[in-house]
Design a protein around this motif. Structure first.
Motif, PDB file in Angstrom:
ATOM      1  N   PRO A  30       7.420   5.844  53.114  1.00 49.14           N
ATOM      2  CA  PRO A  30       8.026   5.095  51.931  1.00 49.14           C
ATOM      3  C   PRO A  30       9.890   4.920  52.402  1.00 49.14           C
ATOM      4  N   THR A  31      10.263   6.051  52.931  1.00 53.08           N
ATOM      5  CA  THR A  31      11.611   6.174  53.139  1.00 53.08           C
ATOM      6  C   THR A  31      11.917   5.023  54.255  1.00 53.08           C
ATOM      7  N   ARG A  32      11.286   4.587  55.186  1.00 58.28           N
ATOM      8  CA  ARG A  32      11.431   3.204  56.042  1.00 58.28           C
ATOM      9  C   ARG A  32      11.333   2.220  55.054  1.00 58.28           C
ATOM     10  N   ASP A  33      10.796   2.020  54.150  1.00 60.47           N
ATOM     11  CA  ASP A  33      10.664   0.673  53.281  1.00 60.47           C
ATOM     12  C   ASP A  33      11.691   0.640  52.215  1.00 60.47           C
ATOM     13  N   MET A  34      12.065   2.022  51.853  1.00 58.97           N
ATOM     14  CA  MET A  34      13.496   1.919  50.968  1.00 58.97           C
ATOM     15  C   MET A  34      14.666   1.627  51.824  1.00 58.97           C
ATOM     16  N   LEU A  35      14.865   1.881  53.184  1.00 57.39           N
ATOM     17  CA  LEU A  35      15.937   1.760  53.997  1.00 57.39           C
ATOM     18  C   LEU A  35      15.818   0.294  54.682  1.00 57.39           C
ATOM     19  N   GLY A  36      14.370  -0.532  54.015  1.00 57.08           N
ATOM     20  CA  GLY A  36      14.501  -1.859  54.738  1.00 57.08           C
ATOM     21  C   GLY A  36      14.136  -1.748  56.200  1.00 57.08           C
ATOM     22  N   LEU A  37      13.834  -0.728  56.803  1.00 57.63           N
ATOM     23  CA  LEU A  37      13.671  -0.849  58.404  1.00 57.63           C
ATOM     24  C   LEU A  37      12.483  -1.323  58.776  1.00 57.63           C
ATOM     25  N   GLY A  38      12.307  -1.998  59.752  1.00 54.19           N
ATOM     26  CA  GLY A  38      11.158  -2.730  60.297  1.00 54.19           C
ATOM     27  C   GLY A  38      10.323  -1.831  61.026  1.00 54.19           C
ATOM     28  N   PHE A  39       9.127  -1.910  61.359  1.00 55.18           N
ATOM     29  CA  PHE A  39       8.086  -1.211  62.000  1.00 55.18           C
ATOM     30  C   PHE A  39       7.133  -1.957  62.678  1.00 55.18           C
TER      31      PHE A  39
END
Lengths: 541, 62
Positions: free
Chosen positions: A195-204
């Protein structure tokens, strides 16, 4: 509002209201770790042992059910030994060395990992993930009793993150409502779906593999199956396009069926349907009890960068691989090993912040190596084209009769630690006759010394390893104490130390990082050279 | 060792006849499987990655 997403194997940190929740202003913590899985807990343990306050926030109250990662590599056990939780893992885990590969109804070949002697730990153990996590948690409790500043808050879910230049503001929800926290540093260990990645709008980004795998953990009523890894390509019993059978502690066996992409998950997970697959494989007369089942799909992908200012990503949150090769939890543990000492030095003011950029350099290199290996295994196990399948089948066909084809069989290249050959932290490699396996960048190999093992002596800080030559007991370099481990041939009863660290040299001086990677080596001790290498390894040169 | 692209077969007509004969009576699928096995066996015999890469390139160019 606090609906658990999964049930717990161990309830360990029930929600308790923290004093922080009643403060009018957000309380600042040096390090907040988001996610209390194995990577988050180990990170807290590493930092806490250094005396650095670490706060773990988890949205559950303990360890989730299910065996999940079951295969832990030697390097992971060595790191766990350093953290004080390796022994119970080894004690509980199942050690295996023999693997068999089948196609249809015939055995293609058998292999033995033949672990090199003179290591405290075996090549691998199998252990259910909840136990692995529990032993880390137990070590945290032990360290807390000794005063280590580690805190774990259950049912604390991070709902928003505001990244500032020199800190992070976290909005945390709890059963008593929301509160705010600040962190000098935040480490996201919140898994592949971070969820952190999503909250920061970072790609994967990466490759999606269109296949699903059905896991069934079964407890055998009789224990006639040997402690071996059995892998079938296109098994005669038709329970999956491939099938893996592997033993875990408590007489539990992991069975992994590759069942294709387009499956009805709900239908496949019905006990009678899982039993139908199992019975076809085991025969009708084998009695077993179902312990746990799950369906998973996977991708091979990673974030562009693991460091985003004051936020660092570790484990599955940063990179995801296929399960073939046991490179998930094992690589996550190497992340922790790599990050812990660097963050420790930065927080205590002994190294510049830029040292953390080398966490990116080194662990992205590691992630790419793991993704490459696991993608290759996946392509072999589930060929993506007709010609790919032709070659795969040709390899399996030839491997039965010709040994040359066996190294081509790829049912997972088992996790080995990374050698950071091109790390910006690497210093001089001035030991011409030294073994290639202990070159600068490599993880130290264990060896029996005296009545113990080398890795135990190297410890948790920078160390000088001196063999057959005199060095000072310790050297202070910019506030960093570098301790010496002096050994000579009389300590080397098995010859393993000479083989692994001297090669054709008669003496050697190694500089070892806190994560027990070689960062420089020489034939003779020279204080200026040592100072320069330590400064380089701390990101100062 | 660089890839040999000059004539190197001792008796080209005999080799060619052997190659075709090996496929005689096989279905397309069986022939593909045989070719796959043959490529792997020959590749192992060559051994050197650089030579094999040159061979792959040469085959692709044709």
């Amino acid at each position: 509002m606090f609906q658990d997403r999964y049930s717990l194997a161990f309830k360990l940190y029930p929600y308790k209201k923290s004093k922080d929740q009643d403060k009018p202003d957000a309380v600042r913590h040096p390090v907040v770790i988001v996610g209390g899985g194995p990577i988050g807990l180990a990170t807290a343990l590493d930092l806490g042992r250094q005396g650095i306050p670490a706060l773990v926030l988890d949205d559950h109250e303990g360890i989730g059910m299910g065996s999940r990662a079951i295969c832990f590599a030697k390097r992971t056990l060595e790191i766990a030994d350093r953290y004080g939780c390796g022994a119970p893992m080894l004690d509980k885990g199942v050690v295996w060395n023999v693997g068999k590969v089948f196609q249809d109804d015939r055995q293609v070949y058998e292999f033995n990992l033949l672990p090199e002697s003179g290591h405290r730990n075996p090549a691998f153990i199998n252990l259910q993930q909840p136990y692995f996590e529990k032993f880390i948690f137990d070590a945290i409790c032990t360290e807390q009793e000794r005063g280590a500043p580690i805190e774990i808050r259950g049912k604390n879910r991070v709902d928003a993150i505001d990244v500032k230049d020199d800190h992070v503001v976290l909005s945390v929800d709890t059963p008593d409502g929301a509160y705010q926290l600040e962190a000098d540093w935040m480490i996201a260990c919140d898994g592949a779906g971070s969820p952190t990645r999503d909250m920061l709008g970072l790609g994967f980004e990466g490759r999606v593999f269109q296949d699903s795998f059905l896991i069934a953990d079964i407890k055998m009523k009789s224990t006639e199956f040997p402690t071996e890894r059995w892998f079938w390509f296109e098994p005669y019993f038709k329970s999956g396009a491939s099938t893996l059978l592997h033993k875990q502690p408590d007489d539990v066996w992991r069975v992994d069926f590759q069942i294709g992409w387009d499956v009805d998950r709900k239908e496949e997970l019905k006990e009678e349907n899982i039993r139908r697959r199992l019975d076809a494989m085991l025969g009708d007369d084998v009695d077993y009890e179902m312990v746990w089942s799950s369906i998973y799909t996977f991708q091979c992908r990673r974030m562009d960068k693991f460091r985003h200012g004051r936020v660092l990503f570790a484990g599955d949150a940063a990179h995801q691989v296929s399960p073939f090769g046991a490179r998930g939890a094992n690589s996550g543990f190497q992340d922790v090993d790599n990050l812990g000492w660097k963050l420790g030095l930065v927080i205590s003011g002994k190294a510049p912040e830029s040292l953390l950029d080398t966490y990116d350099d080194e662990r992205i290199y590691g992630a790419d190596e793991n993704i490459l290996n696991s993608t290759r295994s996946t392509d072999f196990i589930t060929p993506k084209s007709k010609v790919s399948k032709n070659f795969r089948d040709a390899v399996l066909n030839l491997a039965e009769r010709y040994t040359f084809a066996r190294p081509l069989v790829n049912s997972g290249r088992l996790s080995v630690p990374c050698t950071y050959d091109h790390s910006p932290l690497n210093g001089a490699d001035d030991l011409p006759g030294g073994p290639v396996t202990s070159r600068v960048g490599s993880p130290c190999k264990d060896a029996p010394v005296g009545h113990g093992f080398l890795l135990d002596q190297l410890g948790n800080d920078f160390a000088i390893l001196a063999i057959n030559t005199d060095v000072p007991n310790s050297v202070d370099i910019d506030g960093i104490n570098v301790r010496s481990v002096s050994l000579n041939t009389t300590d080397d009863l098995t010859g393993a130390l000479a083989e692994r660290y001297l090669g054709s040299e008669s003496q050697a001086v190694y500089l070892i990082r806190p994560d027990q990677h070689v960062t420089a080596r020489w034939r003779e001790y020279d204080e200026d050279a040592l100072r320069s290498a330590v400064r380089k390894a701390c990101g100062k040169e | 060792m660089p890839l040999i692209t000059e004539p190197n077969l001792y008796s080209p007509d005999d080799f060619y006849a052997d190659l075709i004969a090996a496929h005689e009576g096989l279905s397309d699928e069986e022939s593909e499987a045989l070719n796959s096995r043959l490529i792997l066996i020959l590749s192992n015999h060559i051994g050197e990655r650089e030579t094999l890469k040159q061979a792959l390139e040469a085959a692709k160019k044709s």
